[in-house]
Scaffold this motif. Structure first.
Motif, mmCIF file in Angstrom:
data_model
loop_
_atom_site.group_PDB
_atom_site.id
_atom_site.type_symbol
_atom_site.label_atom_id
_atom_site.label_comp_id
_atom_site.label_asym_id
_atom_site.label_seq_id
_atom_site.Cartn_x
_atom_site.Cartn_y
_atom_site.Cartn_z
ATOM 1 N N ALA A 13 0.834 -1.189 0.000
ATOM 2 C CA ALA A 13 0.000 0.000 0.000
ATOM 3 C C ALA A 13 0.872 1.242 0.000
ATOM 4 C CB ALA A 13 -0.895 -0.005 1.224
ATOM 5 N N SER A 14 0.519 2.180 -0.824
ATOM 6 C CA SER A 14 1.249 3.441 -0.864
ATOM 7 C C SER A 14 1.092 4.169 0.450
ATOM 8 C CB SER A 14 0.703 4.313 -2.011
ATOM 9 O OG SER A 14 1.219 5.615 -1.896
ATOM 10 N N LYS A 15 2.153 4.859 0.851
ATOM 11 C CA LYS A 15 2.087 5.596 2.117
ATOM 12 C C LYS A 15 1.036 6.689 2.073
ATOM 13 C CE LYS A 15 6.869 4.708 3.480
ATOM 14 N NZ LYS A 15 8.168 5.304 3.853
ATOM 15 N N SER A 16 0.698 7.133 0.870
ATOM 16 C CA SER A 16 -0.305 8.196 0.751
ATOM 17 C C SER A 16 -1.712 7.644 0.595
ATOM 18 C CB SER A 16 0.030 9.090 -0.463
ATOM 19 O OG SER A 16 0.003 8.318 -1.654
ATOM 20 N N THR A 17 -1.840 6.308 0.483
ATOM 21 C CA THR A 17 -3.145 5.705 0.305
ATOM 22 C C THR A 17 -3.841 5.552 1.649
ATOM 23 O OG1 THR A 17 -2.369 4.477 -1.625
ATOM 24 C CG2 THR A 17 -4.396 3.720 -0.591
ATOM 25 N N VAL A 18 -5.030 6.111 1.742
ATOM 26 C CA VAL A 18 -5.788 6.051 2.983
ATOM 27 C C VAL A 18 -6.664 4.801 2.966
ATOM 28 C CG1 VAL A 18 -7.467 7.216 4.440
ATOM 29 C CG2 VAL A 18 -5.769 8.558 3.183
ATOM 30 N N GLU A 19 -6.664 4.064 4.066
ATOM 31 C CA GLU A 19 -7.471 2.855 4.157
ATOM 32 C C GLU A 19 -8.724 3.059 4.996
ATOM 33 O OE1 GLU A 19 -5.588 -1.045 4.647
ATOM 34 O OE2 GLU A 19 -3.653 -0.025 4.622
ATOM 35 N N ILE A 20 -8.603 3.659 6.162
ATOM 36 C CA ILE A 20 -9.729 3.827 7.072
ATOM 37 C C ILE A 20 -10.110 5.302 7.141
ATOM 38 C CG2 ILE A 20 -10.568 3.558 9.424
ATOM 39 C CD1 ILE A 20 -8.795 1.186 9.763
ATOM 40 N N THR A 21 -11.319 5.608 6.664
ATOM 41 C CA THR A 21 -11.862 6.963 6.698
ATOM 42 C C THR A 21 -13.244 6.904 7.343
ATOM 43 O OG1 THR A 21 -12.844 6.679 4.500
ATOM 44 C CG2 THR A 21 -10.616 7.604 4.596
ATOM 45 N N VAL A 22 -13.837 8.054 7.542
ATOM 46 C CA VAL A 22 -15.175 8.096 8.146
ATOM 47 C C VAL A 22 -16.167 7.323 7.282
ATOM 48 C CG1 VAL A 22 -17.098 9.589 8.797
ATOM 49 C CG2 VAL A 22 -14.759 10.267 9.355
ATOM 50 N N ARG A 23 -16.092 7.517 5.961
ATOM 51 C CA ARG A 23 -17.043 6.833 5.077
ATOM 52 C C ARG A 23 -16.827 5.322 5.095
ATOM 53 N NH1 ARG A 23 -14.356 9.664 -0.225
ATOM 54 N NH2 ARG A 23 -12.558 8.281 -0.502
ATOM 55 N N SER A 71 -12.569 7.269 -4.221
ATOM 56 C CA SER A 71 -12.332 6.162 -3.299
ATOM 57 C C SER A 71 -11.265 5.228 -3.855
ATOM 58 C CB SER A 71 -13.632 5.390 -3.059
ATOM 59 O OG SER A 71 -14.111 4.841 -4.269
ATOM 60 N N THR A 72 -10.679 4.423 -2.971
ATOM 61 C CA THR A 72 -9.579 3.541 -3.363
ATOM 62 C C THR A 72 -9.944 2.080 -3.136
ATOM 63 O OG1 THR A 72 -8.549 3.499 -1.169
ATOM 64 C CG2 THR A 72 -7.978 5.345 -2.624
ATOM 65 N N ILE A 73 -9.143 1.192 -3.720
ATOM 66 C CA ILE A 73 -9.353 -0.236 -3.556
ATOM 67 C C ILE A 73 -9.176 -0.659 -2.101
ATOM 68 C CG2 ILE A 73 -6.936 -0.740 -4.098
ATOM 69 C CD1 ILE A 73 -7.832 -3.344 -5.367
ATOM 70 N N LEU A 74 -8.274 0.016 -1.385
ATOM 71 C CA LEU A 74 -8.049 -0.338 0.008
ATOM 72 C C LEU A 74 -9.226 0.069 0.893
ATOM 73 C CD1 LEU A 74 -4.250 0.437 0.489
ATOM 74 C CD2 LEU A 74 -5.366 -1.694 -0.155
ATOM 75 N N GLU A 75 -9.898 1.165 0.542
ATOM 76 C CA GLU A 75 -11.103 1.539 1.282
ATOM 77 C C GLU A 75 -12.189 0.474 1.092
ATOM 78 O OE1 GLU A 75 -11.743 6.199 1.739
ATOM 79 O OE2 GLU A 75 -11.459 5.621 -0.355
ATOM 80 N N ALA A 76 -12.370 0.031 -0.153
ATOM 81 C CA ALA A 76 -13.367 -1.013 -0.422
ATOM 82 C C ALA A 76 -13.014 -2.301 0.325
ATOM 83 C CB ALA A 76 -13.462 -1.272 -1.919
ATOM 84 N N ASN A 77 -11.725 -2.612 0.384
ATOM 85 C CA ASN A 77 -11.289 -3.807 1.103
ATOM 86 C C ASN A 77 -11.602 -3.712 2.594
ATOM 87 O OD1 ASN A 77 -8.391 -4.875 2.633
ATOM 88 N ND2 ASN A 77 -9.663 -6.338 1.530
#
Length: 639
Positions: A13-23, A71-77
């Motif tokens: 995962a990229s350091k700039s990729t956010v995984e856990i957000t409010v949404r 949104s990103t793939i890591l958020e969906a995951n």
């Protein structure tokens, strides 16, 4: 999509990729509740649940694409990880807690007890799994994780915009499942089953099947091998066992032939499946013995500081000290619950120790089996039966009988079942995360959040279905596992007599099936004789096995002309449509029960059961099959 997907190293995962957000948190918790409620109904009716990981991943991507373009793939995951926690927890609860009603200890579900069991068992499943992650997920080439890999494929396909059509299939399936339940369960225009039986020379011959699109969808998802094995188990009990035993064991001769057939199965033949499951449970323990030792060593090294503190984000778990603290909280909660149930310090101590030891062992078993055959095919009920037998025997030897003994036995079974269900789901989701470059630490946090919220809704949904959906133990909500566990608990507690001869026959049959499966494995045959699905077929009503077989056959004929490497992609859209059918019918059933609770009763239109209701339900079944066959496969990525 690349055929060797599961062999590719995880993209960090990229350091700039956010995984856990409010949404992510909000959507994940909502889907955890929804999937949990749906699977409570599915488990009570069908005696099994299906994995929610892939449908949750598709729903997350659809909603993100509709409302959040960035949104990103890591958020969906992470949403999928949280949502699947509700499904796994539901399986643990519905297989055991309804037994408290069936033994007469409760007349209604106790909210705080069910919630505490769900939360503590689910949390322990996550905590036990964490030190086993490297053993079973990272460093084990034998385990292919078919559902975990498939879910990762779905997430990658969604990232490049390939999942729109599949998402529509999920929605259409949900609508169809909901409509079928409204027309049948609310309006009374569809019959639930077609079955018949006759008596010749004191022998009862039975055949039948449920007219359920949902069960056909289950069969499509588990595929032909498992569907055939479930049907074989059902045929052994219902088509062979019942005629052999004859009508003398069925009870009142005034009962119909169908009722007599059910009587023989309920009192005798399903215990053959129990014996076979005990063999399967211990065989699985033997298979994972090395993994257990490695997991204990991994946890010990974490506690003593031997592990490298500076870990990559894609290799970091919840720290060992946190596992220990949360584990102690669980132990305290379990002790309080056991003492609250029985008021006996001796039973409390013994029950708590047995819960923890068996929970840890079956975490490894569940993880191994999920890696081998997938989360939907994990024989959690077999593990729980083994836990019931071991716990019941220990309590009996310690002279704990009566209602206290039954409650203690079922309490142990409930915790072990929740642990096994949740740990298998965690293992499956961690595999998906490793393939898309997610952080295990964040996935574990989302699993804990999903379990915490889903635990709060288990009791209300159970209460709704029990009071307004037909009742626990009725034909509509048979709760077969719970009924079986209640019978076993009564037998050990001296409140009933267990048919040990039938259980012994099942043990012998289990060993024979293991030998057959080993021979098939050595011959290189694609078809395997896995023990657990056969045993499951024995102790489920035969009406469930028939539509499950139809679903498995549909999946087979739809994909049989395709190369092996393409079959997963070909079947993928049908899996999503089938998942929609299951979720749609289940959520509608919960909704109908909710309407009944506020005084809006079913709209029975006075149509007598017969040709009209049978034809309408068969039409719904055919619609499911036709839609699945007409679904187009996913396009393959160009590499």
């Amino acid at each position: 999509m690349s055929d060797n997907f599961s062999e590719r190293p995880a993209a960090p995962a990229s350091k700039s990729t956010v995984e856990i957000t409010v949404r992510v948190v909000v959507l994940g918790l909502i889907l955890s509740v929804v999937m949990g409620a749906a699977n409570v109904y599915v488990g009570l009716k069908a005696g099994m649940t299906v994995s929610a990981s892939i449908p949750a991943a598709v729903m997350a991507m659809l909603l993100f694409r509709l409302f959040f373009k960035n949104s990103t793939i890591l958020e969906a995951n992470q949403v999928q990880t949280c949502a699947s926690a509700g499904e796994s927890l539901a399986a643990g609860i519905i297989f055991t807690m309804p037994a408290m009603i069936l033994i007469g200890y409760w007349t209604e579900f106790d909210y705080w007890t069910v919630t505490l069991v769900a939360f503590t068992g689910g949390l322990l499943g996550i905590l036990f799994m964490i030190p086993m992650r490297k053993v079973f997920v990272v460093d084990n080439e034998e385990l292919k994780y078919p559902e975990g890999v498939a879910c990762a494929k779905v997430l990658h396909a969604g990232e490049v915009g390939e999942e729109d059509g599949a998402g529509k299939g999920l929605i259409v399936g949900g609508v169809l499942g909901g409509v079928v339940k409204v027309v049948g369960g609310f309006m009374g225009l569809m019959s639930g089953s077609l079955e018949t039986a006759g008596i010749a020379n004191s022998r009862i011959f039975y055949f039948g099947g449920d007219l359920s699109p949902m069960l056909i969808a289950v069969g499509y998802i588990v595929r032909l091998n498992v569907a055939i094995l479930i049907f074989i188990g059902g045929a052994m009990a219902w088509l062979i066992g019942i005629p052999l035993l004859g009508g003398g064991l069925a009870g009142d001769g005034a009962d119909s032939a169908v009722d007599q057939a059910y009587g023989i199965w309920n009192s005798q033949l399903r215990y053959v499946g129990v014996g076979a499951m005990v063999v399967g449970g211990f065989n699985a323990l033997i298979a994972v013995r090395h993994g257990l030792v490695a997991a204990i060593a991994h946890l010990w090294h974490g506690m003593t500081g031997d592990q490298d503190v500076m870990q990559e984000d894609t290799d970091r778990d919840i720290p060992s000290w946190a596992i220990l603290m949360l584990g102690l909280l669980c132990v305290l909660s379990l002790s309080m619950m056991n003492y609250w149930f029985t008021g006996n310090a001796g039973i409390t101590l013994l029950s708590t120790i047995v819960m923890l030891v068996m929970g840890f062992f079956f975490t490894a078993v569940a993880s191994y089996i999920v890696g081998l055959v997938g989360n939907s095919n994990s024989p959690v009920s077999g593990m729980t039966i083994t836990a019931v037998l071991v716990a019941g025997a220990l309590l009996y030897l310690a002279n704990y009988t009566g209602m206290d003994g039954m409650v203690a036995t079922l309490g142990i079974a409930a915790i072990v079942c929740c642990v096994a269900c949740t740990s298998g789901d965690v293992c499956n989701d961690l595999k998906t995360g490793s393939l898309v470059g997610a952080s295990p630490f964040r996935q574990q946090l989302m699993q804990i959040a999903g379990v915490s919220v889903a635990a709060l809704v288990m009791a209300p949904v159970l209460t709704l279905l029990h009071e307004h959906g037909g009742g626990i133990g009725s034909k509509e909500l048979a709760a077969p596992q719970a009924g079986l566990f209640a019978s076993l608990a009564k037998g050990f507690a001296g409140e009933g007599e267990l048919p040990w001869r039938r259980i012994g026959i099942g043990v012998g049959l289990g060993f024979a099936i293991l030998l057959i499966d080993e021979a098939l494995k050595r011959s290189g045959a694609k078809f395997r004789a896995h023990l657990m699905p056969i045993a499951v077929g024995m102790y489920l009503p035969f009406g469930l096995a028939t539509p499950i077989l139809i679903g498995g056959l549909t999946a087979y004929f739809y994909s049989k002309d395709k190369p092996d490497k393409e079959q997963d992609a070909v079947l993928h859209r049908g899996v999503l449509f089938s998942s929609g059918v299951i979720a749609g019918e289940a959520l509608t059933a919960v909704g109908i029960a909710g309407l009944a609770a506020i005084g809006i009763q079913s709209l029975k239109l006075g149509v007598p059961p017969g040709m009209v209701t049978g034809i309408s339900c068969l039409a719904a079944v055919l619609i499911v099959i036709v839609f699945v066959v007409m679904s187009k496969p996913l396009p393959q990525n160009k590499k």
